[in-house]
Every structure is written in structure tokens, then in C-alpha cells.
Scaffold this active site. Structure first.
Site, PDB file in Angstrom:
ATOM      1  N   ASP A 184       0.875  -1.173   0.000  1.00  0.00           N
ATOM      2  CA  ASP A 184       0.000   0.000   0.000  1.00  0.00           C
ATOM      3  C   ASP A 184       0.912   1.223   0.000  1.00  0.00           C
ATOM      4  OD1 ASP A 184      -3.077   0.871   1.264  1.00  0.00           O
ATOM      5  OD2 ASP A 184      -1.397   2.275   1.485  1.00  0.00           O
ATOM      6  N   GLU A 227      -4.651   2.432  -4.104  1.00  0.00           N
ATOM      7  CA  GLU A 227      -3.185   2.404  -4.163  1.00  0.00           C
ATOM      8  C   GLU A 227      -2.671   1.157  -3.458  1.00  0.00           C
ATOM      9  OE1 GLU A 227      -4.373   2.852  -1.004  1.00  0.00           O
ATOM     10  OE2 GLU A 227      -2.584   3.987  -0.351  1.00  0.00           O
TER      11      GLU A 227
END
Ligand code: GH3
Ligand code: MG
Ligand code: MG
Ligand code: MG
Ligand code: MG
Length: 306
Positions: A184, A227
Site C-alpha cells: 500500500d 493504491e
């Protein structure tokens, strides 16, 4: 996608032991498709395999191998099984016709040839063939769209989970090792806030490319959403996985992403866990990877936790 059915590039193989028949058919069909020929069954099988024509016109009575035997062999070879075959015969005998159709012939033309009928039947079959090919292309494209993340071209969540499920089944059956990494991007919201959403998208694409460059053919790399990315490293024990993760972290960290002349520095956090035979479901492993990722964030980001 082009929706016109174009048969102009089609190739037909004419198979007949009588040269005169080949000559007549080739003349009739010369404006419909590119024509090649065989004067016997054995040669026809060799040519069909080598050139994969779009259509085969097949004589029944031939000295070396009759047409029924030829079609049986064509249908039993996966390379040639789907090539449509039209039988060409002089005896418009109903039994013969039925036998041919049962063996997988798609149509029938009889000698003496009526040029207009021959052209119409052949064109119809080539058109059907072109239509089938178009459907097949469309299916391939739909499958691609359904499994690919459009921003990065990576496997999407669904495809990644599918691949992981397969790997877990393989581990259950054959044993071996694999690991899963979740990553992440760190403080990614601030990239969007500072530079805008397009910059954020460019960073996601660039990061995906850099990380992909650290992986092997046998690894699966997906974007789970936002993301957040994931890597499935098949055949990889955790100590080796840690080396992969180090390369991944470095590839993201070491150079800023350059976008519209701006240098955008970005890092990522990674959580890793082994995928184990007996995990039961991939969600158990994903939950462990997520916990490790959370630990990596808490420990200061830009690092691996297992
Ligand atoms: P952390 O280090 O804790 O992960 O911080 P973060 O800012 O990355 O975490 P958070 O989950 O708060 O923010 C993620 C941000 O990612 C929110 C959203 O603006 C951005 N984002 C998610 N998907 C996309 C996308 O497809 N494109 C762009 N440009 N931004 C995205
Ligand atoms: Mg013959
Ligand atoms: Mg996030
Ligand atoms: Mg984040
Ligand atoms: Mg999460």
C-alpha cells in the site's frame, strides 16, 4: 472492433484426385478466396496441418485415402478439427451425403458443378467462419477486460484472487511454497492533494511498472484497488520472498517519479505471509498479509513486515 465480415483474405484447400476437378473449382473460386490444392488424401492432411486453411473442399473417392477417412483424421486432430469441410462428390446419393454430414462435413456440393451455387455455398461457409472468429476475438477481449486493471494493465482484484485460489489448490495437492505480499503506497493521499489526481494516476502506473520489473514470470502482480497492490510469488519461501520485497521497496523509493517536470517521491509499505497448504481459503492468507501491512505502516512505513 470491426463488425464487417471480411472473407477476402480467406484460404481454401481443394482436395481431389482428378486434376480437372481441381482446375474447374479453382477457376470458379478464384475471385472468392486464395486457393491451394492436394491431389490425394495424405497430402491433404499434411497441407491442412501446415497451412490451416479456412475451408476444405474434399472429394470422397480418392485412391490413396477416401474423403471419409480424411475428415475423420481432420476431426481427430485438435489443430484441424475446427476447419469446416464441404464434401464434393459426383454421386448425389442420399446415404453418402448423410454419412459425410455425420462425420462432420458442414455442406455438400455435387458434380457437375454449378459455378454460382459453388460460389454461394463456399462464401456462406467462409462468412460463418469469419463470424465465429469475430465472436472468439470478442470473447478474448471481454475476458481481458474482466481480468485487467485498466489504469495499470495489471491483474485486477478478481483475477488476482482467482490466481491465488489456483495456487492454493496446487499447494494443497502437491505441496511446495508460495508467499503473498500486500503493498500500500505511503501517504498517497498527500500525492493527490499536492499534485492532483492525474499525477496520482501517473505515480500508480510508474510504481506498477517498477515493481513488475522486480518480479519473475511465475509471479502474479495485481492491483487490488486504489493504491493497494498484491504479489503472489509461487514457488517462493518467505526468506526468498523477503529479498523480492526488498527489491520492490528499493525500486519504488530510489528514484522520484517524474511527472510534468515535477519530482514526486513515493514509498510503499509491504506485508508478507506464506500461503500455506491447509490455509483453507485465500482470505485467511490475505488477512495475515493485511495485518503484516498494518504492522509495517505502524513501524514507520517504507518497509517489510512478515
Ligand atoms: P497510508 O500511508 O496510511 O496508506 O496513507 P494514504 O494516504 O496512502 O492512505 P489513505 O487510504 O488515506 O489514502 C489513499 C488515497 O489513495 C486516497 C485516494 O485519494 C488515493 N487513491 C486511491 N485510488 C486512486 C486512484 O485510482 N488514483 C489516484 N490518483 N488516487 C487514488
Ligand atoms: Mg475422386
Ligand atoms: Mg490504502
Ligand atoms: Mg496508502
Ligand atoms: Mg487494507
Amino acid at each position: 472492433m470491426n463488425t464487417d465480415l471480411d472473407i477476402s483474405g480467406s484460404r481454401i484447400l481443394i482436395v481431389d484426385d482428378a486434376r480437372e476437378n481441381v482446375r474447374i473449382l479453382a477457376t470458379i473460386l478464384k475471385d472468392v478466396a486464395a486457393v491451394s490444392f492436394s491431389l490425394g488424401g495424405m497430402d491433404a492432411l499434411t497441407k491442412a496441418k501446415a497451412t490451416l486453411p479456412d475451408l476444405i473442399l474434399l472429394d470422397i473417392e480418392m485412391p490413396d485415402m477416401n474423403g471419409h477417412e480424411v475428415i475423420i483424421r481432420l476431426k481427430s486432430d485438435p489443430r484441424t478439427a475446427l476447419i469446416p469441410v464441404i464434401f464434393v462428390t459426383s454421386h448425389a446419393d442420399v446415404e453418402d451425403e448423410e454419412a459425410g454430414l455425420r462425420l462432420g462435413a458442414i455442406d455438400y456440393i455435387t458434380k457437375p458443378f454449378n459455378p454460382a451455387i459453388v460460389r454461394a455455398r463456399v462464401s456462406n461457409q467462409l462468412m460463418l467462419r469469419a463470424y465465429a472468429k469475430q465472436l472468439e476475438d470478442l470473447n478474448v477481449e471481454l475476458e481481458r477486460l474482466a481480468t485487467t486493471d485498466s489504469l495499470t494493465g495489471l491483474a485486477n482484484r478478481r483475477a488476482f484472487r482467482e490466481r491465488m485460489t489456483q495456487e492454493l489448490r496446487r499447494l494443497d495437492r502437491y505441496g511446495g511454497e508460495a508467499c503473498v505480499m500486500m503493498m500500500d503506497l505511503d501517504h498517497f493521499k498527500s500525492v493527490n492533494d499536492s499534485y492532483g489526481h492525474d499525477a496520482g494516476d501517473a505515480v500508480l502506473r510508474e510504481v506498477a511498472e517498477r515493481v513488475a520489473g522486480q518480479l519473475r514470470e511465475t509471479d502474479t502482480f495485481g492491483r487490488l484497488g486504489g493504491e493497494e497492490f498484491a504479489i503472489l510469488a509461487a514457488g517462493t519461501p518467505v526468506d526468498q520472498g523477503a529479498l523480492v520485497a526488498d527489491r520492490v521497496l528499493r525500486s519504488v523509493r530510489e528514484e522520484p517519479v517524474v511527472w510534468n517536470g515535477l519530482e514526486i517521491t513515493v514509498t510503499t509499505s509491504v506485508g508478507m505471509t506464506p500461503l500455506r497448504a491447509g490455509d483453507g481459503s485465500i482470505d485467511a492468507a490475505l488477512a495475515r498479509a493485511d495485518q503484516a501491512l498494518y504492522a509495517s505502516k505502524n513501524a514507520g512505513r517504507d518497509r517489510l513486515e512478515v
